[in-house]
Design a protein around this motif. Structure first.
Motif, PDB file in Angstrom:
ATOM      1  N   LEU A 136      25.684  27.412  51.438  1.00  0.00           N
ATOM      2  CA  LEU A 136      25.109  26.195  50.867  1.00  0.00           C
ATOM      3  C   LEU A 136      24.064  26.524  49.810  1.00  0.00           C
ATOM      4  CD1 LEU A 136      25.015  23.092  51.018  1.00  0.00           C
ATOM      5  CD2 LEU A 136      23.179  23.346  52.686  1.00  0.00           C
ATOM      6  N   ILE A 137      23.203  27.492  50.092  1.00  0.00           N
ATOM      7  CA  ILE A 137      22.186  27.915  49.108  1.00  0.00           C
ATOM      8  C   ILE A 137      22.866  28.439  47.853  1.00  0.00           C
ATOM      9  CG2 ILE A 137      20.382  29.634  48.659  1.00  0.00           C
ATOM     10  CD1 ILE A 137      19.561  29.321  51.608  1.00  0.00           C
ATOM     11  N   GLN A 138      23.933  29.227  48.025  1.00  0.00           N
ATOM     12  CA  GLN A 138      24.667  29.756  46.873  1.00  0.00           C
ATOM     13  C   GLN A 138      25.297  28.620  46.066  1.00  0.00           C
ATOM     14  OE1 GLN A 138      27.314  32.384  48.980  1.00  0.00           O
ATOM     15  NE2 GLN A 138      25.893  34.120  48.880  1.00  0.00           N
ATOM     16  N   LEU A 139      25.819  27.600  46.743  1.00  0.00           N
ATOM     17  CA  LEU A 139      26.422  26.455  46.063  1.00  0.00           C
ATOM     18  C   LEU A 139      25.379  25.694  45.243  1.00  0.00           C
ATOM     19  CD1 LEU A 139      28.824  24.506  45.586  1.00  0.00           C
ATOM     20  CD2 LEU A 139      28.089  23.313  47.663  1.00  0.00           C
ATOM     21  N   VAL A 140      24.222  25.397  45.834  1.00  0.00           N
ATOM     22  CA  VAL A 140      23.163  24.667  45.129  1.00  0.00           C
ATOM     23  C   VAL A 140      22.653  25.496  43.948  1.00  0.00           C
ATOM     24  CG1 VAL A 140      20.815  23.762  45.334  1.00  0.00           C
ATOM     25  CG2 VAL A 140      22.498  23.276  47.116  1.00  0.00           C
ATOM     26  N   THR A 141      22.453  26.781  44.158  1.00  0.00           N
ATOM     27  CA  THR A 141      22.005  27.666  43.077  1.00  0.00           C
ATOM     28  C   THR A 141      23.003  27.647  41.926  1.00  0.00           C
ATOM     29  OG1 THR A 141      20.880  29.080  44.667  1.00  0.00           O
ATOM     30  CG2 THR A 141      21.322  30.036  42.509  1.00  0.00           C
ATOM     31  N   SER A 142      24.280  27.717  42.238  1.00  0.00           N
ATOM     32  CA  SER A 142      25.321  27.692  41.212  1.00  0.00           C
ATOM     33  C   SER A 142      25.298  26.368  40.436  1.00  0.00           C
ATOM     34  CB  SER A 142      26.686  27.896  41.872  1.00  0.00           C
ATOM     35  OG  SER A 142      27.722  27.701  40.946  1.00  0.00           O
ATOM     36  N   LEU A 143      25.147  25.245  41.155  1.00  0.00           N
ATOM     37  CA  LEU A 143      25.091  23.942  40.481  1.00  0.00           C
ATOM     38  C   LEU A 143      23.877  23.843  39.570  1.00  0.00           C
ATOM     39  CD1 LEU A 143      26.216  21.576  43.386  1.00  0.00           C
ATOM     40  CD2 LEU A 143      27.504  22.141  41.306  1.00  0.00           C
ATOM     41  N   LEU A 144      22.735  24.352  40.034  1.00  0.00           N
ATOM     42  CA  LEU A 144      21.523  24.322  39.204  1.00  0.00           C
ATOM     43  C   LEU A 144      21.701  25.192  37.961  1.00  0.00           C
ATOM     44  CD1 LEU A 144      18.757  24.452  41.964  1.00  0.00           C
ATOM     45  CD2 LEU A 144      19.353  22.494  40.510  1.00  0.00           C
ATOM     46  N   HIS A 185      22.864  21.209  36.424  1.00  0.00           N
ATOM     47  CA  HIS A 185      22.505  20.052  37.236  1.00  0.00           C
ATOM     48  C   HIS A 185      21.000  20.075  37.466  1.00  0.00           C
ATOM     49  CE1 HIS A 185      26.809  20.396  37.955  1.00  0.00           C
ATOM     50  NE2 HIS A 185      26.794  19.149  38.396  1.00  0.00           N
ATOM     51  N   TRP A 217      17.438  18.685  39.826  1.00  0.00           N
ATOM     52  CA  TRP A 217      16.978  18.333  41.164  1.00  0.00           C
ATOM     53  C   TRP A 217      15.851  17.331  41.000  1.00  0.00           C
ATOM     54  CZ3 TRP A 217      19.063  19.896  45.698  1.00  0.00           C
ATOM     55  CH2 TRP A 217      18.352  19.636  46.866  1.00  0.00           C
ATOM     56  N   LEU A 276      20.373  16.087  44.054  1.00  0.00           N
ATOM     57  CA  LEU A 276      21.006  16.919  43.036  1.00  0.00           C
ATOM     58  C   LEU A 276      21.796  15.996  42.127  1.00  0.00           C
ATOM     59  CD1 LEU A 276      21.329  19.911  42.317  1.00  0.00           C
ATOM     60  CD2 LEU A 276      23.412  19.921  43.670  1.00  0.00           C
TER      61      LEU A 276
END
Length: 167
Positions: free
Chosen positions: A145-153, A157, A159, A164
């Motif tokens: 999940l952390i990797q997914l959010v980091t990738s989106l940022l 994207h 915050w 998000l």
């Protein structure tokens, strides 16, 4: 009289009877042999006198392999059933969540016995019968999940206020 054995039963006992604690009789020719707690003399006698190679436990291995093959087939079938049921429930959950006016989200985080962290997200809504209903929206390993959010940022994207949002 049955011999006391610690391991699996040898196929030789299909051709011999124990007639005394130290003596066996061949069922084919009635020859009597000394018995010393193992089937070595029986195997030698049977091979020499009756000209047949004896399967020494291979049937147990064949049976065991057959059992394992059946168990594997059953596990694959069970996995396919679970995946099919998951896909059906996922489709139904998506349809329900898209129909409702509002969904409240809760998150639950826990650690497995192997110290792997997981995060589950559950949606709560009021259904058509005006009853509170819940649906599991997802479970992910927390690191993923952390990797997914980091990738989106990193993809641009933003915050804002805990949400998000795509730019």
């Amino acid at each position: 009289m049955e011999p006391a054995r610690k391991r699996g039963r040898s196929d030789m006992w299909e051709h011999f009877n124990l007639i005394a604690p130290d003596k066996v009789r061949c069922l084919v020719c009635s020859a009597e042999l000394k018995y010393h707690g193992n089937t070595s003399s029986m195997i030698r006698h049977f091979t020499a006198k009756h000209g047949a190679a004896v399967n020494q436990g291979n049937t147990n291995q064949v049976d065991r392999k057959r059992e394992l093959d059946e168990a594997l087939v059953n596990m694959v079938a069970l996995k396919n059933m679970v995946v099919h049921r998951y896909e059906e429930d996922k489709t139904k959950a998506k349809a329900v969540v898209q129909r409702v006016e509002a969904v409240s989200l809760t998150a639950d985080m826990w650690t497995s016995i192997n110290m792997d962290a997981y995060l589950a997200v559950t949606g709560h809504y009021v259904d058509d019968s005006v009853r509170l209903a819940t649906v599991l929206l997802g479970v992910l390993p927390f690191l993923k999940l952390i990797q997914l959010v980091t990738s989106l940022l990193q993809q641009g994207h933003s915050w804002n206020n805990g949400a998000l949002k795509a730019k």
